[in-house]
Design an enzyme around this catalytic site. Structure first.
Site, PDB file in Angstrom:
ATOM      1  N   SER A 131       0.825  -1.213   0.000  1.00 23.81           N
ATOM      2  CA  SER A 131       0.000   0.000   0.000  1.00 23.81           C
ATOM      3  C   SER A 131       0.855   1.257   0.000  1.00 23.81           C
ATOM      4  CB  SER A 131      -0.932   0.036   1.210  1.00 23.81           C
ATOM      5  OG  SER A 131      -1.666   1.257   1.187  1.00 23.81           O
ATOM      6  N   LYS A 185      -4.414  -6.840   3.572  1.00 23.74           N
ATOM      7  CA  LYS A 185      -4.464  -5.749   2.587  1.00 23.74           C
ATOM      8  C   LYS A 185      -5.914  -5.462   2.181  1.00 23.74           C
ATOM      9  CE  LYS A 185      -3.236  -2.509  -0.166  1.00 23.74           C
ATOM     10  NZ  LYS A 185      -3.594  -2.527  -1.527  1.00 23.74           N
ATOM     11  N   HIS A 188      -7.415  -3.538   4.976  1.00 19.01           N
ATOM     12  CA  HIS A 188      -6.821  -2.183   4.906  1.00 19.01           C
ATOM     13  C   HIS A 188      -7.622  -1.329   3.918  1.00 19.01           C
ATOM     14  CE1 HIS A 188      -4.362   0.689   2.633  1.00 19.01           C
ATOM     15  NE2 HIS A 188      -3.631   0.887   3.720  1.00 19.01           N
ATOM     16  N   ASN A 189      -7.882  -1.892   2.754  1.00 18.48           N
ATOM     17  CA  ASN A 189      -8.618  -1.144   1.729  1.00 18.48           C
ATOM     18  C   ASN A 189     -10.057  -0.885   2.141  1.00 18.48           C
ATOM     19  OD1 ASN A 189      -6.209  -1.541   0.382  1.00 18.48           O
ATOM     20  ND2 ASN A 189      -7.166  -1.969  -1.581  1.00 18.48           N
ATOM     21  N   GLU A 192      -9.995   1.965   4.341  1.00 13.73           N
ATOM     22  CA  GLU A 192      -9.727   3.124   3.468  1.00 13.73           C
ATOM     23  C   GLU A 192     -11.033   3.616   2.810  1.00 13.73           C
ATOM     24  OE1 GLU A 192      -6.428   2.377   0.662  1.00 13.73           O
ATOM     25  OE2 GLU A 192      -7.779   3.040  -0.914  1.00 13.73           O
TER      26      GLU A 192
END
Ligand code: NAP
Length: 470
Positions: A131, A185, A188-189, A192
């Site tokens: 990222s 990940k 994480h997104n 986000e």
């Protein structure tokens, strides 16, 4: 350079691949990059920094033959079929013991399948989230590798060198078994998506509702970024408000069409949370709002059917900015809390052993959701690595409690004038439900038993009960 002299190979010289390769070369590694179309090979060689060792090729065999044994090859191609296509081309060229790392945003179930497939053929295979976008890949991303621990040791020094650093510590760590890297990940997104939606709602209230200009919004976000909201996303938002459009001379943000795109990682987070029965409504709503934004013409038609003034009055500018700041802080905390609660459960359900203290530690730098809040979460998990939800941490609880009154006011204002603040409202709703010792779900259980004999439990007696309701 003679054969087998390059330290690392990279397949896919797009935005991420090219920049990560240049970053590796900056740190003294001899690297070779492959791209199927030669244009990107040419671009890589043009960007090569003097004194570094980089070679580009559009012949996959040249890449494979140029690497030291065991070969260490990172893929940065689009998720899905392209990864399988590249593997099919690559496998006949590899030797047993070679290491292949997928650094793209692959779905974790694809990674699990590929780990097994590659293992059966005698190769090491790891899924790794990266990222930080273009700039992060070039100057220091946050890197989320998972799976094969033996393979990790072969790439650890390189990953630590190229990653972002916080207090001198690299923003990379082994994050667990199987497809843990890609799972982390993905979440994480998802977080986000949540934070970006929250920022856009705050912008909507202040701009469309209260009439703040782009210059004023720049100042607001500048101040926020110097305090407890300091984060990459607030920082870039601050700068977005000042950017002019070359074509019209207007501010660029004002000529960008209000249809948000997505590559799927937010949706995957919501889908998987649903499968696991974990509540992440802020992230769900963020995905939904992007979907709704795509219906531009329908929204224009509906706006004519349901016109509304959307003008906020009766509150001072200072007050609404203060409420907005606290509401954004509150919602952002909740978005992280939901994502981390999902990781806590998924880690156990999928046997991934994801170390949450390490996850928040490496998110402190390099990645899109980096913020000063991560330091607070790191302290919370250091104190209790088995914390099921960061809302239970006493320091975090004190912070949230101090913001709830203004968060409620801000959301109420948005609702009264008809500005959608769905992610903010979902965050508050989640918080209120999570802290409710008693929920109205007794009534739902009664209804379920009424029409479907689904049974219920009692507050005063152990056991499973069914009643004849009619
Ligand atoms: P990109 O700029 O579109 O580049 C994609 C690369 O994949 C190109 O070099 C393309 O080669 C290659 N490729 C696609 N299909 C292929 C195939 N079948 N065989 C061989 N090569 C193939 O993409 P990107 O932004 O660098 O993203 C790469 C990965 O990183 C994706 O999984 C993405 O989700 C992830 N990611 C992106 C970002 C970001 O900010 N952009 C951040 C984190 C993660 P050609 O030039 O020949 O088409």
């Amino acid at each position: 350079m003679a054969n087998q002299q390059f330290d690392f190979g990279l397949i896919g010289l797009g935005v991420m691949g090219r920049n990560l390769l240049l970053n590796m070369a900056d740190h003294g590694f001899a690297v070779i990059g492959y791209n199927r179309s030669p244009q990107k090979v040419k671009e890589l060689e043009e960007e090569m920094v003097e004194g570094t060792t980089i070679k580009g090729t559009s012949d996959l065999k040249v890449l494979v033959d140029s690497l030291k044994i065991p070969r260490r090859i990172t893929l940065l191609v689009q998720a899905g079929k392209p990864v399988d296509d590249v593997l099919q081309e690559l496998i006949p060229l590899l030797d047993k013991g070679d290491i292949v790392i997928d650094g793209g945003n692959s779905h974790y179930t694809d990674t699990l399948r590929r780990v097994q497939y590659m293992q059966e053929k005698g190769f090491h295979y790891m899924g790794m989230g990266v990222s930080g976008g273009e700039e992060g890949a070039r100057r220091g991303p946050s890197i989320m590798p998972g799976g094969d621990p033996e393979a990790y040791q072969h790439v650890k020094p390189m990953l630590e060198a190229v990653s972002a650093k916080v207090n001198g510590e690299p923003c990379v760590a082994h994050l667990g078994k199987g497809a843990a890297g890609h799972y982390v990940k993905m979440v994480h997104n998802g977080i986000e998506y949540g934070i970006m939606q929250l920022i856009s709602e705050v912008y909507d209230v202040l701009h469309r509702g209260y009439g703040l200009t782009n210059d004023e919004l720049h100042e607001v976000f500048k101040q926020w970024n110097e305090g407890e909201l300091q984060s990459f996303l607030v920082e870039i938002t601050r700068d977005i408000f000042l950017k002019n459009d070359d074509k019209t001379g207007k501010r660029l943000v004002d000529v960008i069409l209000d249809k948000a795109g997505s590559k799927g990682t937010g949706k995957w987070t919501s889908q998987d949370a649903m499968d696991l029965g974990i509540s992440i409504p802020t992230i769900d709503i963020a995905v939904s709002m992007r979907n709704l934004s795509a219906l531009k013409q329908e929204r224009v038609n509906a706006a004519a059917v349901y016109p509304s003034a959307i003008k906020i009055t009766g509150v001072s500018k200072e007050e609404i900015i203060q409420e907005a700041r606290e509401a954004l802080f509150f919602g952002t905390m909740i978005s992280y809390a939901q994502g981390l609660a999902l990781l806590f459960v998924a880690s156990k359900e999928y046997n991934m052993d994801i170390p949450l203290p390490r996850v928040v530690k490496i998110w402190r730098g390099g990645c899109i959701i980096r913020s000063t809040l991560l330091e607070i979460f790191y302290q919370a998990y250091t104190g209790n690595p088995e914390l099921p939800n960061i809302l239970l941490d006493s320091h975090i609880a004190a912070l949230l409690k101090s913001k709830t009154a203004n968060t409620r006011k801000f959301i109420t204002t948005a609702i009264q004038v008809g500005i959608p603040a769905s992610a903010l409202a979902a965050s508050l709703g989640y918080f209120d439900a999570y802290r409710s010792a008693v929920m109205p779900t007794n009534l739902i259980q009664a209804q379920r038993d009424f029409f479907g004999a689904h049974t219920y439990q009692r507050v005063d007696e152990e056991g499973i009960f069914h009643s004849n309701w009619q």
